[in-house]
Design a protein around this motif. Sequence first.
Motif, PDB file in Angstrom:
ATOM      1  N   ARG A  51       0.834  -1.204   0.000  1.00  0.00           N
ATOM      2  CA  ARG A  51       0.000   0.000   0.000  1.00  0.00           C
ATOM      3  C   ARG A  51       0.869   1.255   0.000  1.00  0.00           C
ATOM      4  N   THR A  52       1.952   1.209   0.794  1.00  0.00           N
ATOM      5  CA  THR A  52       2.846   2.373   0.842  1.00  0.00           C
ATOM      6  C   THR A  52       3.483   2.626  -0.522  1.00  0.00           C
ATOM      7  N   ILE A  53       3.957   1.522  -1.162  1.00  0.00           N
ATOM      8  CA  ILE A  53       4.572   1.660  -2.498  1.00  0.00           C
ATOM      9  C   ILE A  53       3.556   2.178  -3.501  1.00  0.00           C
ATOM     10  N   ARG A  54       2.336   1.641  -3.450  1.00  0.00           N
ATOM     11  CA  ARG A  54       1.304   2.088  -4.389  1.00  0.00           C
ATOM     12  C   ARG A  54       0.984   3.560  -4.185  1.00  0.00           C
ATOM     13  N   GLU A  55       0.872   3.974  -2.922  1.00  0.00           N
ATOM     14  CA  GLU A  55       0.587   5.386  -2.662  1.00  0.00           C
ATOM     15  C   GLU A  55       1.723   6.272  -3.185  1.00  0.00           C
ATOM     16  N   ASP A  56       2.983   5.804  -2.975  1.00  0.00           N
ATOM     17  CA  ASP A  56       4.121   6.584  -3.488  1.00  0.00           C
ATOM     18  C   ASP A  56       4.067   6.685  -5.009  1.00  0.00           C
ATOM     19  N   LEU A  57       3.771   5.550  -5.680  1.00  0.00           N
ATOM     20  CA  LEU A  57       3.687   5.559  -7.139  1.00  0.00           C
ATOM     21  C   LEU A  57       2.546   6.448  -7.623  1.00  0.00           C
ATOM     22  N   ALA A  61       0.971  11.338 -10.246  1.00  0.00           N
ATOM     23  CA  ALA A  61       0.252  12.607 -10.262  1.00  0.00           C
ATOM     24  C   ALA A  61       1.213  13.772 -10.508  1.00  0.00           C
ATOM     25  N   TYR A  62       2.383  13.698  -9.851  1.00  0.00           N
ATOM     26  CA  TYR A  62       3.372  14.771 -10.040  1.00  0.00           C
ATOM     27  C   TYR A  62       3.878  14.806 -11.477  1.00  0.00           C
ATOM     28  N   LEU A  63       4.192  13.591 -12.023  1.00  0.00           N
ATOM     29  CA  LEU A  63       4.683  13.537 -13.395  1.00  0.00           C
ATOM     30  C   LEU A  63       3.605  13.960 -14.378  1.00  0.00           C
ATOM     31  N   GLY A  64       2.353  13.638 -14.094  1.00  0.00           N
ATOM     32  CA  GLY A  64       1.279  14.068 -14.976  1.00  0.00           C
ATOM     33  C   GLY A  64       1.199  15.582 -15.040  1.00  0.00           C
ATOM     34  N   ALA A  65       1.312  16.227 -13.883  1.00  0.00           N
ATOM     35  CA  ALA A  65       1.287  17.690 -13.866  1.00  0.00           C
ATOM     36  C   ALA A  65       2.495  18.268 -14.595  1.00  0.00           C
ATOM     37  N   ALA A  66       3.672  17.631 -14.378  1.00  0.00           N
ATOM     38  CA  ALA A  66       4.884  18.117 -15.070  1.00  0.00           C
ATOM     39  C   ALA A  66       4.771  17.923 -16.574  1.00  0.00           C
ATOM     40  N   ASN A 122       2.815  20.673 -18.071  1.00  0.00           N
ATOM     41  CA  ASN A 122       3.612  21.900 -18.166  1.00  0.00           C
ATOM     42  C   ASN A 122       4.588  21.826 -19.340  1.00  0.00           C
ATOM     43  N   VAL A 123       5.243  20.660 -19.493  1.00  0.00           N
ATOM     44  CA  VAL A 123       6.196  20.497 -20.604  1.00  0.00           C
ATOM     45  C   VAL A 123       5.484  20.609 -21.945  1.00  0.00           C
ATOM     46  N   ALA A 124       4.282  19.989 -22.030  1.00  0.00           N
ATOM     47  CA  ALA A 124       3.529  20.054 -23.284  1.00  0.00           C
ATOM     48  C   ALA A 124       3.156  21.495 -23.606  1.00  0.00           C
ATOM     49  N   GLU A 125       2.760  22.255 -22.600  1.00  0.00           N
ATOM     50  CA  GLU A 125       2.411  23.651 -22.821  1.00  0.00           C
ATOM     51  C   GLU A 125       3.634  24.445 -23.281  1.00  0.00           C
TER      52      GLU A 125
END
Length: 232
Positions: free
Chosen positions: A187-193, A198-203, A206-209
């Motif tokens: 569960r901890t690993i899944r939450e970290d992933l 989510a962080y990479l999706g936001a990044a 930004n990169v696409a923009e």
Amino acid sequence: MTAIAKTLVFLTLVAGVGAVVFATAVYTQRPGWFGDDVPEGAVPRGHVVMNFKTLARETDTQGKVAGAASALWGQRLKALQDAEDLRKSRKAEYVKLLAAARTAPNGFAELAEDPATGLLNVTTPGKAVIGPDGKNLAGADTLEAQIAKSIDRMTTDLTPKIVKHLVDVKRLQGEISDVQAKLTRQRTIREDLQNEAAYLGAARVNVAEQQGTAERRLKQLDLRLKTFGPQN
């Protein structure tokens, strides 16, 4: 007449008068042994009966009372003997019922009340009492034997199995603890992933923009440079 003679005459006179008085008293107060005056009812306590008829009547009355008392005593004795015989017979039946209640397969039965005597009918018991298992309730000794057999079976057969199962339960509890620890780590690993995704999706957004902005700017620069080229 001399003084002695006078004295004797006087004493004789006194004795004669006394004898007359005594005889008169005895005659007037004589008991009526052969009289007919019989008092009504029983003679009061302390009264002396003074004639034969009253004595005969009193004797007859006392005889009748004694006869009635003797007859009543005989009736009571007969009733006592009958009650004792009934008690003995019922005691024998109760002994049979108690023996059945201890050892018989059908140890207990319903006892109805005899409407004639008001006593329990112990000679012909009613239907058998049903136990919790839906069968006829067995006698106490039979039930104790079954309980002892069950306890012996539990001691000799079930106890080793229970000990073995307890060991298995302890082992399974250890395995469950290990699995729970692994699940916690997963569960901890899944939450970290999930957080990293989510962080990479936001990044990525930004990169696409930024890439789109750079491409548009490049096109604008190309168009601008073309204005400085040779004119046809």
